[in-house]
Design a protein around this motif. Structure first.
Motif, mmCIF file in Angstrom:
data_model
loop_
_atom_site.group_PDB
_atom_site.id
_atom_site.type_symbol
_atom_site.label_atom_id
_atom_site.label_comp_id
_atom_site.label_asym_id
_atom_site.label_seq_id
_atom_site.Cartn_x
_atom_site.Cartn_y
_atom_site.Cartn_z
ATOM 1 N N GLU A 54 15.189 -2.153 5.408
ATOM 2 C CA GLU A 54 14.958 -1.652 4.050
ATOM 3 C C GLU A 54 15.112 -2.816 3.072
ATOM 4 N N GLY A 55 13.969 -3.373 2.670
ATOM 5 C CA GLY A 55 13.960 -4.532 1.772
ATOM 6 C C GLY A 55 13.770 -5.812 2.558
ATOM 7 N N ALA A 56 12.726 -6.566 2.241
ATOM 8 C CA ALA A 56 12.393 -7.770 3.002
ATOM 9 C C ALA A 56 13.533 -8.777 2.981
ATOM 10 N N GLY A 57 13.954 -9.206 4.156
ATOM 11 C CA GLY A 57 14.977 -10.237 4.265
ATOM 12 C C GLY A 57 16.396 -9.748 4.072
ATOM 13 N N THR A 58 16.594 -8.445 3.954
ATOM 14 C CA THR A 58 17.945 -7.926 3.707
ATOM 15 C C THR A 58 18.739 -7.748 4.997
ATOM 16 N N TYR A 59 18.049 -7.608 6.137
ATOM 17 C CA TYR A 59 18.681 -7.260 7.424
ATOM 18 C C TYR A 59 19.422 -5.918 7.322
ATOM 19 N N HIS A 60 19.042 -5.113 6.342
ATOM 20 C CA HIS A 60 19.634 -3.771 6.203
ATOM 21 C C HIS A 60 18.791 -2.816 7.046
ATOM 22 N N LEU A 61 19.249 -2.568 8.268
ATOM 23 C CA LEU A 61 18.448 -1.845 9.258
ATOM 24 C C LEU A 61 18.844 -0.374 9.293
ATOM 25 N N VAL A 62 17.856 0.493 9.068
ATOM 26 C CA VAL A 62 18.123 1.925 8.941
ATOM 27 C C VAL A 62 17.261 2.683 9.954
ATOM 28 N N PRO A 63 17.862 3.615 10.739
ATOM 29 C CA PRO A 63 17.062 4.382 11.709
ATOM 30 C C PRO A 63 16.317 5.535 11.042
ATOM 31 N N TYR A 64 15.048 5.680 11.433
ATOM 32 C CA TYR A 64 14.238 6.827 11.017
ATOM 33 C C TYR A 64 13.786 7.542 12.278
ATOM 34 N N ARG A 226 -13.034 -29.113 26.263
ATOM 35 C CA ARG A 226 -13.978 -27.999 26.157
ATOM 36 C C ARG A 226 -13.917 -27.258 24.830
ATOM 37 N N LEU A 227 -12.805 -27.412 24.103
ATOM 38 C CA LEU A 227 -12.595 -26.633 22.880
ATOM 39 C C LEU A 227 -12.168 -27.554 21.744
ATOM 40 N N ALA A 228 -12.611 -27.215 20.519
ATOM 41 C CA ALA A 228 -12.302 -28.069 19.375
ATOM 42 C C ALA A 228 -10.903 -27.823 18.812
ATOM 43 N N HIS A 229 -10.434 -26.592 18.953
ATOM 44 C CA HIS A 229 -9.179 -26.224 18.289
ATOM 45 C C HIS A 229 -8.150 -25.819 19.345
ATOM 46 N N VAL A 230 -7.282 -26.756 19.689
ATOM 47 C CA VAL A 230 -6.271 -26.505 20.718
ATOM 48 C C VAL A 230 -4.919 -26.968 20.187
ATOM 49 N N ARG A 231 -3.972 -26.064 20.158
ATOM 50 C CA ARG A 231 -2.646 -26.422 19.644
ATOM 51 C C ARG A 231 -1.571 -26.017 20.640
ATOM 52 N N VAL A 232 -0.480 -26.773 20.624
ATOM 53 C CA VAL A 232 0.699 -26.431 21.417
ATOM 54 C C VAL A 232 1.769 -25.978 20.429
ATOM 55 N N ILE A 233 2.139 -24.708 20.507
ATOM 56 C CA ILE A 233 3.094 -24.146 19.545
ATOM 57 C C ILE A 233 4.095 -23.266 20.301
ATOM 58 N N PRO A 234 5.376 -23.607 20.262
ATOM 59 C CA PRO A 234 6.378 -22.738 20.903
ATOM 60 C C PRO A 234 6.722 -21.546 19.998
ATOM 61 N N GLN A 235 7.591 -20.669 20.502
ATOM 62 C CA GLN A 235 8.046 -19.533 19.688
ATOM 63 C C GLN A 235 9.045 -20.063 18.649
ATOM 64 N N THR A 236 8.587 -20.348 17.443
ATOM 65 C CA THR A 236 9.444 -21.014 16.466
ATOM 66 C C THR A 236 10.521 -20.086 15.901
ATOM 67 N N HIS A 237 10.272 -18.778 15.905
ATOM 68 C CA HIS A 237 11.302 -17.868 15.371
ATOM 69 C C HIS A 237 12.561 -17.897 16.230
ATOM 70 N N ARG A 238 12.387 -18.197 17.531
ATOM 71 C CA ARG A 238 13.569 -18.323 18.402
ATOM 72 C C ARG A 238 14.423 -19.522 17.984
ATOM 73 N N MET A 239 13.768 -20.603 17.581
ATOM 74 C CA MET A 239 14.514 -21.801 17.160
ATOM 75 C C MET A 239 15.327 -21.533 15.909
ATOM 76 N N MET A 240 14.823 -20.627 15.071
ATOM 77 C CA MET A 240 15.451 -20.389 13.770
ATOM 78 C C MET A 240 16.358 -19.147 13.787
ATOM 79 N N ASP A 241 16.495 -18.520 14.978
ATOM 80 C CA ASP A 241 17.282 -17.283 15.098
ATOM 81 C C ASP A 241 16.808 -16.216 14.136
ATOM 82 N N MET A 242 15.470 -16.121 13.970
ATOM 83 C CA MET A 242 14.930 -15.073 13.105
ATOM 84 C C MET A 242 14.603 -13.854 13.957
ATOM 85 N N LEU A 243 14.400 -12.729 13.304
ATOM 86 C CA LEU A 243 14.016 -11.498 13.988
ATOM 87 C C LEU A 243 12.730 -11.716 14.760
#
Ligand code: SF4
Length: 243
Positions: A54-64, A226-243
């Motif tokens: 409930e509210g962006a970035g508040t971490y106020h988690l409410v069950p519905y 074979r492809l023009a657009h190739v990127r290596v990207i890990p799960q960055t939210h894990r690095m930042m301990d985000m949801l």
């Protein structure tokens, strides 16, 4: 039409083409695959409540209480987004396309562009809701990470998905055979060569280990032939301990 939703929350997109963008996430129950590195408890019927921030970035988690109607889900998305401009609503799972009718019914009530985060195997379900979505993050599942090969399903899916802003993700591990990564790269090059391909080193889970830098560089080199657009990207939210 009402569906069980696991959670709705606001965070930074940690993966793929729009990594770093602020998005609302809506996670639906259920999946048609079993990946060795899956970290999502999406079993059907295991979520009597939808947890809403409930509210962006508040971490106020409410069950519905579940199940939730599409219109009510749109209201909960607004509650989760409250106070912060967001780039998109990412609908994920589990496998969100198990709920194509729900997504279709939800879309008219949502202000944000809708992105799907899908395992890229349910092309008939994609047809039912593709006109409602702005972008598609499609996985290619390597046979070594799932219970059976799904190459043909991926081709049929990508043929349809490429009419939208679609990017393709391959989760790669130290155990990923070069031959499977090569097949996946060729599949994208033959079916949708304009699409961005993202090689995502696995976040170690369920016995998987992360690939070496040498493996990642070699796979990217192969893809770049074979492809023009190739990127290596890990799960960055894990690095930042985000949801
Ligand atoms: S497709 Fe996604 S949600 Fe389904 S088992 Fe694989 S990683 Fe988990």
């Amino acid at each position: 039409m009402n569906e069980n939703i696991i959670e709705i929350f606001s965070t930074v997109q940690g993966e793929g083409k729009y990594v770093g963008c602020r998005q609302v996430f809506l996670r639906l129950e259920g999946c048609n695959l079993h990946c060795s590195y899956c970290d999502t408890d999406s079993a059907v019927g295991m979520h009597p409540d939808c947890v809403v921030e409930e509210g962006a970035g508040t971490y106020h988690l409410v069950p519905y209480p579940n199940p939730i109607s599409p219109q009510r889900a749109a209201e909960l998305v607004e509650i989760a987004a409250a106070g912060v401009p967001h780039q998109a609503l990412s609908i994920t799972g589990g496998e969100p396309l198990l709920h194509a009718a729900f997504i279709r019914a939800l879309a008219p009530h949502v202000q944000l562009p809708i992105y799907l985060e899908t395992n890229g195997t349910l092309h008939e379900e994609l047809k039912k809701c593709i006109d409602c979505v702005a972008g598609i993050s499609m996985d290619i599942k390597l046979p070594s990470a799932t219970t059976h090969p799904v190459w043909d399903a991926h081709v049929r899916f990508l043929e349809i998905a490429k009419t939208k802003d679609t990017w393709v993700k391959i989760v790669v591990a130290a155990e990923s055979p070069d031959s499977e990564v090569d097949t996946a790269i060729r599949l994208v090059a033959d079916t949708a060569p304009e699409s961005m391909l993202i090689l995502q080193p696995v976040t170690p889970y369920g016995g998987c280990t992360k690939p070496s830098p040498e493996q990642l560089l070699a796979w990217q080199e192969n893809a770049l032939r074979r492809l023009a657009h190739v990127r290596v990207i890990p799960q960055t939210h894990r690095m930042m301990d985000m949801l």
